[in-house]
Design a protein around this motif. Sequence first.
Motif, PDB file in Angstrom:
ATOM      1  N   VAL A 134       3.682   3.019   3.353  1.00 35.88           N
ATOM      2  CA  VAL A 134       3.009   2.294   2.510  1.00 35.88           C
ATOM      3  C   VAL A 134       1.554   1.494   2.951  1.00 35.88           C
ATOM      4  O   VAL A 134       1.303   0.588   2.593  1.00 35.88           O
ATOM      5  CB  VAL A 134       4.130   0.773   2.954  1.00 35.88           C
ATOM      6  N   LYS A 135       0.605   2.612   3.226  1.00 33.96           N
ATOM      7  CA  LYS A 135      -0.493   2.590   3.581  1.00 33.96           C
ATOM      8  C   LYS A 135      -1.673   1.820   4.463  1.00 33.96           C
ATOM      9  O   LYS A 135      -2.382   1.610   4.466  1.00 33.96           O
ATOM     10  CB  LYS A 135      -1.592   2.559   1.875  1.00 33.96           C
ATOM     11  N   LYS A 148       0.379  -8.395   6.580  1.00 32.23           N
ATOM     12  CA  LYS A 148       1.994  -8.456   7.164  1.00 32.23           C
ATOM     13  C   LYS A 148       2.818  -8.525   6.068  1.00 32.23           C
ATOM     14  O   LYS A 148       3.908  -7.849   6.535  1.00 32.23           O
ATOM     15  CB  LYS A 148       1.757  -9.685   7.058  1.00 32.23           C
ATOM     16  N   GLN A 149       2.328  -8.311   4.347  1.00 29.18           N
ATOM     17  CA  GLN A 149       3.952  -7.995   3.554  1.00 29.18           C
ATOM     18  C   GLN A 149       3.979  -6.585   3.696  1.00 29.18           C
ATOM     19  O   GLN A 149       4.481  -5.978   3.302  1.00 29.18           O
ATOM     20  CB  GLN A 149       2.659  -8.705   2.218  1.00 29.18           C
ATOM     21  N   LYS A 150       2.216  -5.324   3.575  1.00 31.29           N
ATOM     22  CA  LYS A 150       2.692  -4.394   4.677  1.00 31.29           C
ATOM     23  C   LYS A 150       3.667  -3.924   5.552  1.00 31.29           C
ATOM     24  O   LYS A 150       5.010  -2.927   5.146  1.00 31.29           O
ATOM     25  CB  LYS A 150       1.226  -3.407   4.216  1.00 31.29           C
ATOM     26  N   ILE A 151       3.927  -4.526   6.474  1.00 34.67           N
ATOM     27  CA  ILE A 151       4.729  -4.543   6.968  1.00 34.67           C
ATOM     28  C   ILE A 151       5.999  -4.411   7.132  1.00 34.67           C
ATOM     29  O   ILE A 151       7.252  -4.149   7.566  1.00 34.67           O
ATOM     30  CB  ILE A 151       4.171  -5.218   8.853  1.00 34.67           C
ATOM     31  N   GLU A 162      -2.178  -3.116  -4.503  1.00 38.36           N
ATOM     32  CA  GLU A 162      -2.198  -1.410  -5.264  1.00 38.36           C
ATOM     33  C   GLU A 162      -1.314  -0.839  -4.128  1.00 38.36           C
ATOM     34  O   GLU A 162      -0.923  -0.217  -5.049  1.00 38.36           O
ATOM     35  CB  GLU A 162      -3.429  -1.306  -5.782  1.00 38.36           C
ATOM     36  N   ALA A 163      -1.370  -1.063  -3.038  1.00 40.35           N
ATOM     37  CA  ALA A 163      -0.397  -0.095  -2.405  1.00 40.35           C
ATOM     38  C   ALA A 163       0.860  -0.126  -2.725  1.00 40.35           C
ATOM     39  O   ALA A 163       1.395  -0.185  -2.482  1.00 40.35           O
ATOM     40  CB  ALA A 163      -1.035  -0.077  -0.951  1.00 40.35           C
ATOM     41  N   ILE A 164       1.367  -2.031  -2.301  1.00 41.05           N
ATOM     42  CA  ILE A 164       2.316  -2.244  -2.272  1.00 41.05           C
ATOM     43  C   ILE A 164       3.284  -1.895  -3.703  1.00 41.05           C
ATOM     44  O   ILE A 164       4.350  -1.488  -3.949  1.00 41.05           O
ATOM     45  CB  ILE A 164       2.410  -4.146  -2.359  1.00 41.05           C
ATOM     46  N   ASN A 165       2.481  -1.932  -4.833  1.00 39.97           N
ATOM     47  CA  ASN A 165       2.227  -1.981  -6.714  1.00 39.97           C
ATOM     48  C   ASN A 165       2.920   0.311  -6.119  1.00 39.97           C
ATOM     49  O   ASN A 165       3.662  -0.265  -7.483  1.00 39.97           O
ATOM     50  CB  ASN A 165       2.043  -2.550  -7.280  1.00 39.97           C
TER      51      ASN A 165
END
Length: 542
Positions: free
Chosen positions: A446-447, A475-478, A506-509
């Motif tokens: 998830v970078k 927080k959202q990446k975690i 971009e990373a999440i998508n």
Amino acid sequence: MVKKSFKFFFNKFIRQHILTLIIILALGFSSLLFSFISPLLIKSLIDDVFVGRKVDLFGYIVIGIIGMYAVSSISNYFKGFITGKLQLTLLKEVSGSIFGVIQFASLESTQELKVGDLITRIMGNTQIAINVPVSIIPQFFMSVVGITVPFFIMMSLNFQLAIIVMSPVILFVLVSSIFGKKMQNIQKIFLENNASVYSFLKESLSIISLIKVFGLESWSQNRFKGQIDDYFTTSISYTRMSSMNSSLSSLILGIPVVLLIIFGGYKVLEGTISIGTFTAFISYTSIFFSPISQLSSLWTSYKSALPAFDRISEIFDMEMGKSGNKEIKIKYGNIKMEDVWFSYDNRRILKGFNAAFGKGLNYIVGDNGAGKSTILKLICSLYNVDKGTIEIDGQDITEIKRESLNRAISMIFADPYLFDGSIYENIRIGNLEASQDDVIRVAKLVKIHNFIERTPEKYNTNVGEDGLLLSSGEKQKIALARAVLKDSPIILLDEVTKSVDADSREAINEVINGLKNKKTVIIITHNASEIDNEGNIVYLGT
């Protein structure tokens, strides 16, 4: 009459510790021996040794006094230790049980109570309730013994004087009955106000950033002042009533002493009782009325504690989250919602809703308030439908065990939930059996790995309460890493990119697109540019 809530509390938590309570009572009675016997020894010392000149009794009396004192002191030590240990044991058991009920209660039930209210019930109300069976009731029995034994001793010493000295007892009974009910009513309001203050503090301190940004410090302070004023007013009423009760009890306690001096002194002067008997009466009068005064205090304390039993009982009356008895079997990950109706807080959210979601990317698009987030919560059974069915690969989720359904579904909220712990711990709760290498792998996916490596303690870096020390994107990446680590076949995403920066979005998508060939992914979004036109799109109107 014993309250139903007290009976429930006793049967659930106290009955198994009856033997310990009996030991506490036995030690309490043993500690009273000194106070019961020492006045008789002093009487013998005065009448037989000092007046009657029976010198050979002097040593025996001294040894008796020392022995009684030693037994009383040792008993007091063990009684205090065992009582304290039992209180702590019960606090652990009761608070743990209450917390467990809240965990498994339906979301609707838990949301009916404020967080601060729940906290006070788990800890504060529990401590008040425990005090009744562990401290107040044993003290009650010891007070009864402390009244009964001196009563019979005084009656045997001089019946007429005993009756005169004990006549003010009726006044204690009258005061206790009057103040007990009043203290109970005030205490109920006090506990409610106390819970409101806790809830306000929890809410206000969690939005401190919002308060500062909008310059609401004075507004927030005024709101707190209103809360604490209510608490102060109720507390003052309770303190006034308690002080008045104590004052009247102290005043009444002086009456038997005056009666003893008047009538007992006269009997000494006329020679009908000895000086030793009069001295013993002074001691026994104090011993007799001290527990009576204590009974009055115990009664008001008991009445004041009763609302705590009600508040604890209300937790155990919460509706539990519904669960079936079947294991879910997922082959395709197809979700079907048919004629779903749902209302929340007397407001209709969904009415005859139908939708189907399959493996790949699925989108729910609609206006605010249309029920998009509610659909995701219904799928993972946070809420139960009023009517209609939700099936996963043809299996009605109401027939599925909650644990089995939880393993099959991951959900990421618009505002990700992080607890006050390390980054590693916040990711690993997705799969508590995962290794450190697994956690690092999904962090890289998830970078967010590079960001973690730049923090002072890397994966052991504390995120702060509710992730306060991290940005929205971090927080959202975690949260996403946690869901990926769980590796469930169904993933629900509730506007996970709405408050993140461009790089995080971009990373999440990218991660989401990487999941579309493996899992059923349902996404709520307002950003049309993030919608894959090849995905399944469900439009929801208000």
